[in-house]
Write a protein that holds these residues in place. Sequence first.
Motif, PDB file in Angstrom:
ATOM      1  N   ASP A   1       0.844  -1.211   0.000  1.00  0.00           N
ATOM      2  CA  ASP A   1       0.000   0.000   0.000  1.00  0.00           C
ATOM      3  C   ASP A   1       0.872   1.250   0.000  1.00  0.00           C
ATOM      4  N   GLN A   2       1.950   1.197   0.784  1.00  0.00           N
ATOM      5  CA  GLN A   2       2.835   2.360   0.904  1.00  0.00           C
ATOM      6  C   GLN A   2       3.767   2.475  -0.306  1.00  0.00           C
ATOM      7  N   ILE A   3       4.402   1.353  -0.663  1.00  0.00           N
ATOM      8  CA  ILE A   3       5.423   1.397  -1.726  1.00  0.00           C
ATOM      9  C   ILE A   3       4.808   1.657  -3.096  1.00  0.00           C
ATOM     10  N   PHE A   4       3.578   1.194  -3.296  1.00  0.00           N
ATOM     11  CA  PHE A   4       2.887   1.432  -4.573  1.00  0.00           C
ATOM     12  C   PHE A   4       2.236   2.814  -4.642  1.00  0.00           C
ATOM     13  N   LYS A   5       2.315   3.581  -3.554  1.00  0.00           N
ATOM     14  CA  LYS A   5       1.733   4.933  -3.579  1.00  0.00           C
ATOM     15  C   LYS A   5       2.431   5.757  -4.652  1.00  0.00           C
ATOM     16  N   LYS A   6       1.650   6.590  -5.329  1.00  0.00           N
ATOM     17  CA  LYS A   6       2.198   7.422  -6.387  1.00  0.00           C
ATOM     18  C   LYS A   6       3.349   8.276  -5.820  1.00  0.00           C
ATOM     19  N   GLY A   7       4.454   8.258  -6.502  1.00  0.00           N
ATOM     20  CA  GLY A   7       5.581   9.109  -6.104  1.00  0.00           C
ATOM     21  C   GLY A   7       6.516   8.496  -5.083  1.00  0.00           C
ATOM     22  N   PHE A   8       6.137   7.354  -4.493  1.00  0.00           N
ATOM     23  CA  PHE A   8       6.988   6.765  -3.438  1.00  0.00           C
ATOM     24  C   PHE A   8       8.366   6.394  -3.982  1.00  0.00           C
ATOM     25  N   LEU A   9       8.392   5.661  -5.088  1.00  0.00           N
ATOM     26  CA  LEU A   9       9.683   5.212  -5.629  1.00  0.00           C
ATOM     27  C   LEU A   9      10.463   6.370  -6.250  1.00  0.00           C
ATOM     28  N   LYS A  10       9.736   7.334  -6.813  1.00  0.00           N
ATOM     29  CA  LYS A  10      10.383   8.551  -7.331  1.00  0.00           C
ATOM     30  C   LYS A  10      11.151   9.229  -6.214  1.00  0.00           C
ATOM     31  N   ASN A  11      10.532   9.247  -5.043  1.00  0.00           N
ATOM     32  CA  ASN A  11      11.151   9.891  -3.887  1.00  0.00           C
ATOM     33  C   ASN A  11      12.389   9.120  -3.419  1.00  0.00           C
ATOM     34  N   VAL A  12      12.324   7.786  -3.505  1.00  0.00           N
ATOM     35  CA  VAL A  12      13.505   6.969  -3.172  1.00  0.00           C
ATOM     36  C   VAL A  12      14.651   7.371  -4.105  1.00  0.00           C
ATOM     37  N   GLU A  13      14.343   7.484  -5.391  1.00  0.00           N
ATOM     38  CA  GLU A  13      15.371   7.849  -6.374  1.00  0.00           C
ATOM     39  C   GLU A  13      15.936   9.249  -6.105  1.00  0.00           C
ATOM     40  N   LYS A  14      15.034  10.166  -5.725  1.00  0.00           N
ATOM     41  CA  LYS A  14      15.463  11.540  -5.467  1.00  0.00           C
ATOM     42  C   LYS A  14      16.401  11.586  -4.260  1.00  0.00           C
ATOM     43  N   ASN A  15      16.001  10.902  -3.193  1.00  0.00           N
ATOM     44  CA  ASN A  15      16.837  10.865  -1.997  1.00  0.00           C
ATOM     45  C   ASN A  15      18.150  10.145  -2.257  1.00  0.00           C
ATOM     46  N   SER A  16      18.084   9.115  -3.090  1.00  0.00           N
ATOM     47  CA  SER A  16      19.286   8.373  -3.450  1.00  0.00           C
ATOM     48  C   SER A  16      20.277   9.292  -4.167  1.00  0.00           C
ATOM     49  N   LYS A  17      19.773  10.018  -5.131  1.00  0.00           N
ATOM     50  CA  LYS A  17      20.615  10.939  -5.903  1.00  0.00           C
ATOM     51  C   LYS A  17      21.323  11.911  -4.970  1.00  0.00           C
ATOM     52  N   TYR A  18      20.559  12.458  -4.054  1.00  0.00           N
ATOM     53  CA  TYR A  18      21.098  13.419  -3.101  1.00  0.00           C
ATOM     54  C   TYR A  18      22.171  12.767  -2.220  1.00  0.00           C
ATOM     55  N   PHE A  19      21.849  11.590  -1.704  1.00  0.00           N
ATOM     56  CA  PHE A  19      22.764  10.862  -0.819  1.00  0.00           C
ATOM     57  C   PHE A  19      24.076  10.558  -1.551  1.00  0.00           C
ATOM     58  N   PHE A  20      23.966  10.045  -2.781  1.00  0.00           N
ATOM     59  CA  PHE A  20      25.171   9.731  -3.564  1.00  0.00           C
ATOM     60  C   PHE A  20      25.987  10.991  -3.854  1.00  0.00           C
ATOM     61  N   PHE A  21      25.295  12.083  -4.163  1.00  0.00           N
ATOM     62  CA  PHE A  21      25.986  13.337  -4.444  1.00  0.00           C
ATOM     63  C   PHE A  21      26.807  13.766  -3.233  1.00  0.00           C
ATOM     64  N   LYS A  22      26.164  13.711  -2.058  1.00  0.00           N
ATOM     65  CA  LYS A  22      26.824  14.141  -0.825  1.00  0.00           C
ATOM     66  C   LYS A  22      27.983  13.203  -0.461  1.00  0.00           C
ATOM     67  N   LEU A  23      27.778  11.890  -0.676  1.00  0.00           N
ATOM     68  CA  LEU A  23      28.845  10.930  -0.370  1.00  0.00           C
ATOM     69  C   LEU A  23      30.034  11.133  -1.310  1.00  0.00           C
ATOM     70  N   ASN A  24      29.742  11.452  -2.565  1.00  0.00           N
ATOM     71  CA  ASN A  24      30.833  11.695  -3.511  1.00  0.00           C
ATOM     72  C   ASN A  24      31.611  12.957  -3.167  1.00  0.00           C
ATOM     73  N   GLU A  25      30.910  13.933  -2.616  1.00  0.00           N
ATOM     74  CA  GLU A  25      31.619  15.135  -2.120  1.00  0.00           C
ATOM     75  C   GLU A  25      32.608  14.736  -1.029  1.00  0.00           C
ATOM     76  N   ILE A  26      32.161  13.877  -0.123  1.00  0.00           N
ATOM     77  CA  ILE A  26      33.048  13.431   0.962  1.00  0.00           C
ATOM     78  C   ILE A  26      34.232  12.653   0.382  1.00  0.00           C
ATOM     79  N   LYS A  27      33.930  11.796  -0.587  1.00  0.00           N
ATOM     80  CA  LYS A  27      35.001  11.008  -1.225  1.00  0.00           C
ATOM     81  C   LYS A  27      36.060  11.928  -1.835  1.00  0.00           C
ATOM     82  N   GLN A  28      35.593  13.015  -2.471  1.00  0.00           N
ATOM     83  CA  GLN A  28      36.546  13.963  -3.055  1.00  0.00           C
ATOM     84  C   GLN A  28      37.404  14.641  -1.999  1.00  0.00           C
ATOM     85  N   ASP A  29      36.798  14.882  -0.840  1.00  0.00           N
ATOM     86  CA  ASP A  29      37.544  15.548   0.235  1.00  0.00           C
ATOM     87  C   ASP A  29      38.471  14.588   0.965  1.00  0.00           C
ATOM     88  N   TYR A  30      38.151  13.304   0.936  1.00  0.00           N
ATOM     89  CA  TYR A  30      38.983  12.305   1.639  1.00  0.00           C
ATOM     90  C   TYR A  30      39.338  11.154   0.696  1.00  0.00           C
TER      91      TYR A  30
END
Length: 388
Positions: free
Chosen positions: A287-316
């Motif tokens: 019911d929750q995972i099939f909600k409209k926009g749920f998986l889109k939001n996972v992808e959006k948060n993922s993109k952000y998380f990866f971006f931030k982690l890559n910033e850290i990787k560049q610094d260290y």
Amino acid sequence: MSALAKNYNRRNIAFKRGKGSFLYSTNGKKYLDFVQGIAVNSLGHSNPYLIKEMNKQAKKLWHVSNAFVIPEGERLARRLTKKTFANSIIFQNSGVEATEAAIKAARRYFYSIGKPYKNRILCINNSFHGRTLAAIFASGSKKMTEGFGPKVPGFDHFNFGDHEKLEKAITKKTAAIMCETIMGESGIKVIPEWCLKGLRKLCNKKKILLILDEVQCGIGRSGRFLAFEYAKIKPDIVPIAKGIGGGFPLGAVLLSKKVASAMSPGSHGSTFGGNPLAMSVGNAVLDQIFKKGFLKNVEKNSKYFFFKLNEIKQDYPNVIKEIRGKGLLIGLQLYNDQSIFIKKLEDERLLTMRAGENVIRILPPLNVKRNEINLAIKIIRKVCDQQN
Ligand SMILES: *Cc1c(COP(=O)(O)O)cnc(C)c1O
């Protein structure tokens, strides 16, 4: 002294309650939980909707035998088939039962078409499919099989990425190739989309089945409902578990039409698998995972998380070697052994998990909030700074 067997290397923390992304320890500390029971609590701890749906069912009916029709299971199966390649579903209670059922279904299919000699399963070395005897020998891992001989026959292996060996390893006796779409335990290794496409083509050419183990990477974890959807292919058999129960033990194997036709009455069974209580929780998770926009939001948060982690990787750059994964199945590969780093994150109240190849596994709930990701990033950066 613990009366529990010592088959786990347990960390010395216990928890008394959880809420969303957070866990509260018995000694009064609050942790950001980016383990979530190893990708099991897909909707976080104590999700109010799951609690409500489970309680509703608990007051009506917990368990009946699979000798009877179970409407909650009919519904969950219908929803899973509607959303995927699958024609039918067999419910189990765990991941390894689902992978076992997958192996059984592959063998049974060739038996049913008069080719019982086609019964060998080709797997990737150091993969993970669970801990039954068959599953450990499927993994091709020395460590998991040590002391558990005799070897269960019927499994062949090739190394991750070794396309030449893969093609040569397919014989007249091969029934299926089985691999994790994203290898979890062995270090969050993503099988690229072009490889998945190639695997599908190869299986078609050799007239064998493709089993994709989505026990860890499935149910929205990758940003798609099932991780192979990125490659726009259709496997034949897919075991799922972990995320589908949201914390309740639940597994299933998804079967294509032709494979399903081999699983005739009496061919497979489970006492607990698919009982009304488990099925209601599974439906509530969907019911929750099939909600409209749920998986889109996972992808959006993922993109952000990866971006931030890559910033850290560049610094260290001399601490972090690689950022791996897809969606919210994230691996932070270090140059050195990751256990000290994981302990330091824990001291800063961020829980993570190890995986192979010096990888730190990061598994937030799929409904993680942006400020929780920011908190994790802040802690990871701080520990990188201490390492530098
Ligand atoms: C966790 C896991 C399993 C086994 O699941 P259990 O519920 O522990 O039996 C199988 N395959 C993969 C890919 C997994 O990550």
